[in-house]
Motif scaffolding. Sequence first.
Motif, mmCIF file in Angstrom:
data_model
loop_
_atom_site.group_PDB
_atom_site.id
_atom_site.type_symbol
_atom_site.label_atom_id
_atom_site.label_comp_id
_atom_site.label_asym_id
_atom_site.label_seq_id
_atom_site.Cartn_x
_atom_site.Cartn_y
_atom_site.Cartn_z
ATOM 1 N N SER A 146 9.749 3.079 -12.922
ATOM 2 C CA SER A 146 9.039 1.910 -12.386
ATOM 3 C C SER A 146 9.593 1.494 -11.023
ATOM 4 O O SER A 146 8.890 0.868 -10.218
ATOM 5 C CB SER A 146 9.127 0.735 -13.359
ATOM 6 N N SER A 149 7.539 2.830 -8.197
ATOM 7 C CA SER A 149 6.329 2.046 -7.953
ATOM 8 C C SER A 149 6.641 0.809 -7.122
ATOM 9 O O SER A 149 5.879 0.453 -6.214
ATOM 10 C CB SER A 149 5.699 1.626 -9.286
ATOM 11 N N ARG A 160 1.105 -1.131 -7.495
ATOM 12 C CA ARG A 160 2.020 -0.662 -8.532
ATOM 13 C C ARG A 160 1.264 -0.054 -9.704
ATOM 14 O O ARG A 160 1.735 0.875 -10.349
ATOM 15 C CB ARG A 160 2.916 -1.808 -8.996
ATOM 16 N N SER A 164 1.901 3.779 -10.693
ATOM 17 C CA SER A 164 2.324 3.989 -12.077
ATOM 18 C C SER A 164 1.356 4.925 -12.789
ATOM 19 O O SER A 164 1.770 5.809 -13.555
ATOM 20 C CB SER A 164 2.407 2.644 -12.807
#
Length: 287
Positions: A146, A149, A160, A164
């Motif tokens: 993450s 992102s 994001r 993702s």
Amino acid sequence: MDLNKIISVVKKKNLIRRFLTFTFALFLSACCFNLLERPAQIVTGGSTGISLLTEFLFKIKPSDMVLWISIGSVILSFIFLDREQSISAVMATFIFPYFVDITANLTGYIHIDVSDILLVSIFIGVISGIVNGLIYKSGFSSGGTSVISHILYKYYKLSRTTTSFIINGGLVFLGGFFFGWEKAMCAIIILYLYSIVADKVLLGSSQNKNVFVMTENESEIKDYIINEMGRGLTEFDVKGGFGKKKRKVFMTVVNNNDYFKLKEGVKIIDKDAFLIVTDSYQVSGGR
């Protein structure tokens, strides 16, 4: 109150309870990985998805791969992101791989038949949603992929959600290539369930509706909402984009049981009334 003081109070609020929630969520995620995802060989993305692929291809221990990915992401976070996000990710970097390691032999004590791949996928999706909902509520970061992102959003303004989707989509494709396309399809089901359940855990079930009403019969609608429904309302002065006509929009919140009465009453008063209805997950304050 000073803005910095507000931010400080927010970060310290219920800190111990939030940390325990965060830790429990990571432990639950590790159990789900070792009891369901790993035996079923379903790649849904993230560091655990990568660890399944590297275990299959190079016989690398999943907890080791998760640790390496987490350390790499924390280093990138400290370089490219702010200190607060990085410190939050540090906790997950060492806690989660440890949980993955100590739960690796759970299948020796708890046997789950993973032959029904659809049933297993449903459980993985629900548990993953609960895990991520709890992590979001705790206010901490799970780190891992993450972070990429977040970096792409900060420097290139790439959504994001989009980045993702690309990262996890690529991993799901690789999982399908190595473990079978049926499992890739199950991974898509998992990701869909995960997003729904995570929202429910984070926001809860909606017990109220937020209703916007635009009508020609303003006084009658206002009287109905206040006196018959017993609800307060807020008025907005608006101007139509096409006809440039000035009108009022009423906003009110009603519980789900009263929504039918409000909607039908408004339609009886003005069958052409324009209504917008959204879920309202939290209603507090007001006079």
